[in-house]
Write a protein that holds these residues in place. Structure first.
Motif, PDB file in Angstrom:
ATOM      1  N   PHE A   1      -6.585   1.319  -7.117  1.00 15.86           N
ATOM      2  CA  PHE A   1      -6.168   2.668  -6.849  1.00 15.86           C
ATOM      3  C   PHE A   1      -7.255   3.042  -5.863  1.00 15.86           C
ATOM      4  CE2 PHE A   1      -4.759   2.272 -11.390  1.00 15.86           C
ATOM      5  CZ  PHE A   1      -3.531   2.337 -11.137  1.00 15.86           C
ATOM      6  N   GLU A   2      -6.916   3.948  -4.873  1.00 14.60           N
ATOM      7  CA  GLU A   2      -7.900   4.743  -4.110  1.00 14.60           C
ATOM      8  C   GLU A   2      -7.429   6.009  -4.166  1.00 14.60           C
ATOM      9  OE1 GLU A   2      -8.145   4.141   0.467  1.00 14.60           O
ATOM     10  OE2 GLU A   2      -9.274   2.464  -0.576  1.00 14.60           O
ATOM     11  N   TYR A   3      -8.170   6.845  -4.711  1.00 19.01           N
ATOM     12  CA  TYR A   3      -8.048   8.426  -5.067  1.00 19.01           C
ATOM     13  C   TYR A   3      -8.366   9.273  -3.852  1.00 19.01           C
ATOM     14  CZ  TYR A   3      -7.256   6.637  -9.681  1.00 19.01           C
ATOM     15  OH  TYR A   3      -6.873   6.207 -10.957  1.00 19.01           O
ATOM     16  N   ASP A   4      -7.633  10.197  -3.535  1.00 20.43           N
ATOM     17  CA  ASP A   4      -7.897  11.307  -2.558  1.00 20.43           C
ATOM     18  C   ASP A   4      -8.867  12.114  -3.156  1.00 20.43           C
ATOM     19  OD1 ASP A   4      -5.812  10.169  -0.980  1.00 20.43           O
ATOM     20  OD2 ASP A   4      -4.456  11.764  -1.560  1.00 20.43           O
ATOM     21  N   GLU A   5      -9.728  12.776  -2.141  1.00 18.83           N
ATOM     22  CA  GLU A   5     -10.937  13.521  -2.489  1.00 18.83           C
ATOM     23  C   GLU A   5      -9.932  14.696  -3.333  1.00 18.83           C
ATOM     24  OE1 GLU A   5     -14.690  14.860  -2.266  1.00 18.83           O
ATOM     25  OE2 GLU A   5     -14.015  13.143  -1.099  1.00 18.83           O
TER      26      GLU A   5
ATOM     27  N   GLN B   1      -2.163  15.799  -2.495  1.00 16.38           N
ATOM     28  CA  GLN B   1      -3.349  14.871  -3.141  1.00 16.38           C
ATOM     29  C   GLN B   1      -2.951  13.897  -4.105  1.00 16.38           C
ATOM     30  OE1 GLN B   1      -6.196  17.879  -4.529  1.00 16.38           O
ATOM     31  NE2 GLN B   1      -7.618  17.110  -2.866  1.00 16.38           N
ATOM     32  N   GLY B   2      -3.323  12.673  -3.983  1.00 14.57           N
ATOM     33  CA  GLY B   2      -2.893  11.800  -5.051  1.00 14.57           C
ATOM     34  C   GLY B   2      -3.856  10.461  -4.833  1.00 14.57           C
ATOM     35  N   VAL B   3      -2.957   9.376  -4.990  1.00 15.27           N
ATOM     36  CA  VAL B   3      -3.746   8.043  -5.335  1.00 15.27           C
ATOM     37  C   VAL B   3      -2.950   7.087  -4.367  1.00 15.27           C
ATOM     38  CG1 VAL B   3      -2.257   7.477  -7.281  1.00 15.27           C
ATOM     39  CG2 VAL B   3      -4.369   6.412  -6.965  1.00 15.27           C
ATOM     40  N   ARG B   4      -3.534   6.191  -4.004  1.00 14.61           N
ATOM     41  CA  ARG B   4      -3.085   5.098  -3.158  1.00 14.61           C
ATOM     42  C   ARG B   4      -2.867   3.692  -4.006  1.00 14.61           C
ATOM     43  NH1 ARG B   4      -2.089   6.217   1.663  1.00 14.61           N
ATOM     44  NH2 ARG B   4      -4.067   7.588   1.924  1.00 14.61           N
ATOM     45  N   VAL B   5      -1.880   3.234  -4.152  1.00 15.79           N
ATOM     46  CA  VAL B   5      -1.836   2.085  -4.968  1.00 15.79           C
ATOM     47  C   VAL B   5      -1.785   0.926  -3.811  1.00 15.79           C
ATOM     48  CG1 VAL B   5      -0.313   0.655  -6.478  1.00 15.79           C
ATOM     49  CG2 VAL B   5      -0.448   3.161  -6.798  1.00 15.79           C
ATOM     50  N   ILE B   6      -2.761  -0.154  -4.312  1.00 16.97           N
ATOM     51  CA  ILE B   6      -2.929  -1.274  -3.123  1.00 16.97           C
ATOM     52  C   ILE B   6      -2.807  -2.449  -3.965  1.00 16.97           C
ATOM     53  CG2 ILE B   6      -4.444  -1.991  -1.345  1.00 16.97           C
ATOM     54  CD1 ILE B   6      -5.804   0.781  -1.215  1.00 16.97           C
ATOM     55  N   ALA B   7      -2.055  -3.258  -3.341  1.00 18.83           N
ATOM     56  CA  ALA B   7      -2.001  -4.674  -3.964  1.00 18.83           C
ATOM     57  C   ALA B   7      -2.482  -5.619  -2.945  1.00 18.83           C
ATOM     58  CB  ALA B   7      -0.454  -5.080  -4.372  1.00 18.83           C
ATOM     59  N   ARG B   8      -3.618  -6.521  -3.204  1.00 21.32           N
ATOM     60  CA  ARG B   8      -4.079  -7.439  -2.280  1.00 21.32           C
ATOM     61  C   ARG B   8      -4.021  -8.844  -2.627  1.00 21.32           C
ATOM     62  NH1 ARG B   8      -8.887  -4.865   1.313  1.00 21.32           N
ATOM     63  NH2 ARG B   8      -8.238  -6.493   2.693  1.00 21.32           N
ATOM     64  N   ARG B   9      -3.898  -9.854  -1.814  1.00 19.06           N
ATOM     65  CA  ARG B   9      -4.325 -11.088  -2.306  1.00 19.06           C
ATOM     66  C   ARG B   9      -4.880 -11.963  -1.029  1.00 19.06           C
ATOM     67  NH1 ARG B   9       1.369 -12.852  -3.953  1.00 19.06           N
ATOM     68  NH2 ARG B   9       2.578 -12.546  -2.091  1.00 19.06           N
TER      69      ARG B   9
ATOM     70  N   GLN C   1       0.906  -1.184   0.102  1.00 23.57           N
ATOM     71  CA  GLN C   1      -0.110   0.065  -0.130  1.00 23.57           C
ATOM     72  C   GLN C   1       1.054   1.478   0.061  1.00 23.57           C
ATOM     73  OE1 GLN C   1      -3.895   0.496   2.190  1.00 23.57           O
ATOM     74  NE2 GLN C   1      -2.693   1.508   3.627  1.00 23.57           N
ATOM     75  N   ARG C   2       0.843   2.194  -1.098  1.00 28.21           N
ATOM     76  CA  ARG C   2       1.584   3.345  -1.361  1.00 28.21           C
ATOM     77  C   ARG C   2       0.777   4.697  -1.762  1.00 28.21           C
ATOM     78  NH1 ARG C   2       6.004   1.509  -4.211  1.00 28.21           N
ATOM     79  NH2 ARG C   2       6.799   0.853  -2.205  1.00 28.21           N
ATOM     80  N   HIS C   3       1.104   5.447  -1.160  1.00 29.23           N
ATOM     81  CA  HIS C   3       0.334   6.738  -1.589  1.00 29.23           C
ATOM     82  C   HIS C   3       1.389   7.643  -2.224  1.00 29.23           C
ATOM     83  CE1 HIS C   3      -0.968  10.951  -1.338  1.00 29.23           C
ATOM     84  NE2 HIS C   3      -2.123  10.491  -1.265  1.00 29.23           N
ATOM     85  N   VAL C   4       0.800   8.033  -3.751  1.00 26.31           N
ATOM     86  CA  VAL C   4       1.820   8.702  -4.383  1.00 26.31           C
ATOM     87  C   VAL C   4       1.093  10.091  -4.551  1.00 26.31           C
ATOM     88  CG1 VAL C   4       2.677   8.692  -6.976  1.00 26.31           C
ATOM     89  CG2 VAL C   4       2.438   6.506  -5.384  1.00 26.31           C
TER      90      VAL C   4
ATOM     91  N   ARG D   1      -4.763   9.552 -14.671  1.00 30.31           N
ATOM     92  CA  ARG D   1      -4.804   7.966 -15.290  1.00 30.31           C
ATOM     93  C   ARG D   1      -3.290   7.682 -15.590  1.00 30.31           C
ATOM     94  NH1 ARG D   1      -9.008   6.944 -19.504  1.00 30.31           N
ATOM     95  NH2 ARG D   1      -9.967   8.665 -18.481  1.00 30.31           N
ATOM     96  N   ALA D   2      -2.492   8.448 -16.331  1.00 28.81           N
ATOM     97  CA  ALA D   2      -1.319   7.971 -16.828  1.00 28.81           C
ATOM     98  C   ALA D   2      -0.269   7.892 -15.548  1.00 28.81           C
ATOM     99  CB  ALA D   2      -0.507   8.986 -17.769  1.00 28.81           C
ATOM    100  N   ALA D   3      -0.449   8.978 -14.627  1.00 30.09           N
ATOM    101  CA  ALA D   3       0.394   8.762 -13.431  1.00 30.09           C
ATOM    102  C   ALA D   3       0.087   7.774 -12.443  1.00 30.09           C
ATOM    103  CB  ALA D   3       0.062  10.215 -12.568  1.00 30.09           C
ATOM    104  N   SER D   4      -1.076   7.459 -12.350  1.00 29.55           N
ATOM    105  CA  SER D   4      -1.495   6.100 -11.784  1.00 29.55           C
ATOM    106  C   SER D   4      -1.035   4.773 -12.059  1.00 29.55           C
ATOM    107  CB  SER D   4      -3.067   6.133 -11.552  1.00 29.55           C
ATOM    108  OG  SER D   4      -3.569   7.470 -10.920  1.00 29.55           O
ATOM    109  N   GLN D   5      -1.248   5.033 -13.257  1.00 26.39           N
ATOM    110  CA  GLN D   5      -0.648   3.527 -14.094  1.00 26.39           C
ATOM    111  C   GLN D   5       0.861   3.786 -13.799  1.00 26.39           C
ATOM    112  OE1 GLN D   5      -2.603   1.359 -15.375  1.00 26.39           O
ATOM    113  NE2 GLN D   5      -0.913  -0.090 -15.568  1.00 26.39           N
ATOM    114  N   ALA D   6       1.604   4.672 -13.971  1.00 23.61           N
ATOM    115  CA  ALA D   6       3.391   4.626 -13.831  1.00 23.61           C
ATOM    116  C   ALA D   6       3.472   4.244 -12.191  1.00 23.61           C
ATOM    117  CB  ALA D   6       3.609   5.865 -14.071  1.00 23.61           C
ATOM    118  N   ALA D   7       2.511   4.669 -11.418  1.00 20.04           N
ATOM    119  CA  ALA D   7       2.720   4.335  -9.937  1.00 20.04           C
ATOM    120  C   ALA D   7       2.493   2.828  -9.888  1.00 20.04           C
ATOM    121  CB  ALA D   7       1.891   5.084  -9.119  1.00 20.04           C
TER     122      ALA D   7
END
Length: 161
Positions: free
Chosen positions: A130-134, A110-118, A101-104, A144-150
């Motif tokens: 992806f979990e986006y900030d307000e 403000q940004g996006v939280r990238v989360i990997a779960r299993r 779980q990482r906030h970028v 979208r491009a920045a989130s994909q790069a993250a």
């Protein structure tokens, strides 16, 4: 001497074993296995539990499922009469399902939280979220491009096997 609580009659999927349980105010059992949380007639795999909050003042357990951005996420509220060890199990299993779980930051703080779960017991398939900030618009092409790069950067750090 502590008395052992009787195991409730709670149907779980074949191959699963009830590890902890609680009783709601109607006397119905809810419980958890290694693989999932059982809320009355609803089975939620641990990796699909976004958050679980306990309100000790009202004895209410609120469970939110992972959802799709922009859509209402399923939420379950149950008032518990006897929590037993269920809260410990919920915390342990949900935490175990989070691989990364990482906030970028994308715009200021403000940004996006990238989360990997299993599934907590698995070394297999990983769900990326992806979990986006307000205030962040996921439909914006730059976002979208920045989130994909993250996500790509984060996925290089995760042990897939």
């Amino acid at each position: 001497m502590r008395l052992r609580r009787a195991r409730p009659d709670l149907a779980v999927e074949r191959g699963e074993q009830l590890l902890a349980w609680a009783t709601d105010v109607d006397g119905l059992a809810i419980g958890g296995t290694r693989d999932a949380l059982y809320l009355r007639d609803h089975r939620i795999p641990w990796e699909q539990v976004e958050a679980a909050d306990w309100d000790a003042d009202t004895s209410v357990l609120t469970v939110r499922e992972v959802g799709v951005w922009g859509q209402e996420r399923p939420e379950h509220r149950v008032t518990l009469d006897d929590v037993g060890r269920l809260l410990e199990l919920v915390r342990e299993r949900v935490t175990a399902s989070i691989v990364l779980q990482r906030h970028v930051a994308l715009r200021g703080r403000q940004g996006v939280r990238v989360i990997a779960r299993r599934a907590p017991h698995s070394r297999g398939h990983i769900d990326w979220l992806f979990e986006y900030d307000e205030g962040i618009d996921p439909d914006d092409p730059e976002i979208r491009a920045a989130s994909q790069a993250a996500l790509e950067a984060a996925s290089g750090e995760v042990d897939l096997g």
